[in-house]
Design a protein around this motif. Sequence first.
Motif: not given
Lengths: 227, 146
Positions: A16, A19-22, B31-34, B39, B79, B81
Amino acid sequence: MATGLIGRIIGMTRLYDKSGRNVPVTVIEAGPCFVSQVKAAQTDGYSAVQLAYEDVKPRNSTVPVIGHDAKAGLGAKRVHREFRVAESVAGELELGQQVTVATFEGIGFVDVTGTSKGKGYAGTMKRWGHKGQPASHGVERKHRSPGSICSHASNRGFSGRPKKGLHMSGHMGDARITTRSMEVWGLDVKKNLLILKGAVPGACKGLVYIREAKRLCKSKARLAKAS
Amino acid sequence: MSQQILEAVVKSQLKTDLPALNVGDTVDVHVRIIEGAKQRIQIFNGVIIKMQSQGISRSITVRRIVANEGVERTFKIHSPKVATIDIKRHGHTRRARLYYLRDRIGKKRRLRDRRRGLANLIVKTASAKKTKAATPPATDDNSENK
């Protein structure tokens, strides 16, 4: 400057980013390599460095190769490969010197050369992306066939032969492929690991040659500028 | 060996504070939402109907009912997120994939609470022993749990 490296593919996984993207990444065990020969413009007509990688039992090697490595003060090595470098870089290198993944520190993009996975004898749909024939409308037993390969005396050339370079079925894969400008995701100097974003040509344990990216495509150049 | 190297590469990104999740659990997934620079955290509540893959790719599929419509979301549990996962209930299940919940309507959607089973018994026995450690030794653990 990085001369280049020889390595083996460990495998792929995911990581990751901030920015948390995979992100799909390939882990390569790169080096340690050793300088087995330095070529100079004066003596050889061009400047380059030959790197040796991976120990091999002398009985599995040949006497000329063992002798070649011994000249550089090395034990027998399995893989030898030349990398073109500038004369100033080649001048600094000494025989037997170790080249590790640490030389790639600070480098954003690399080119990776490997041997792609063999696909055997493949049809045109798989090999060239042909669409094949319709499923119905009178098509029988020829749904994946290439269709006509020659017509009208090969477009009025009057040769009557299929044109040169026509896409046909045949052996696919197991070819030398270079994937250009792959983003370097990270390195582990202690474990000799190079982590790249995306896939590299070849199967796990396959040999790969790594060099600094020769040139970047627009999108990658923009990325490099930003970072 | 390769597998160990790959596991070592992703180890730093694996979460260590995750609860022991199971299929059939009712969970709150934070869930983290940006949104631009801001955020915030949104909670998705539902039943885990399947768990897939291992290691950093481990994912759960959570099913809930929104306005009479079934909604399923899949989360990679490691994740960034996914902020936290809270277990609300343990549901009793006999299979690993609860696809049959998709066909269920109304009260039939609910899963029986996981009360029975050896795992539960062991947990109960352990906790019972802990509480009685100071007091005279327990006579018969099994009879207490019945």
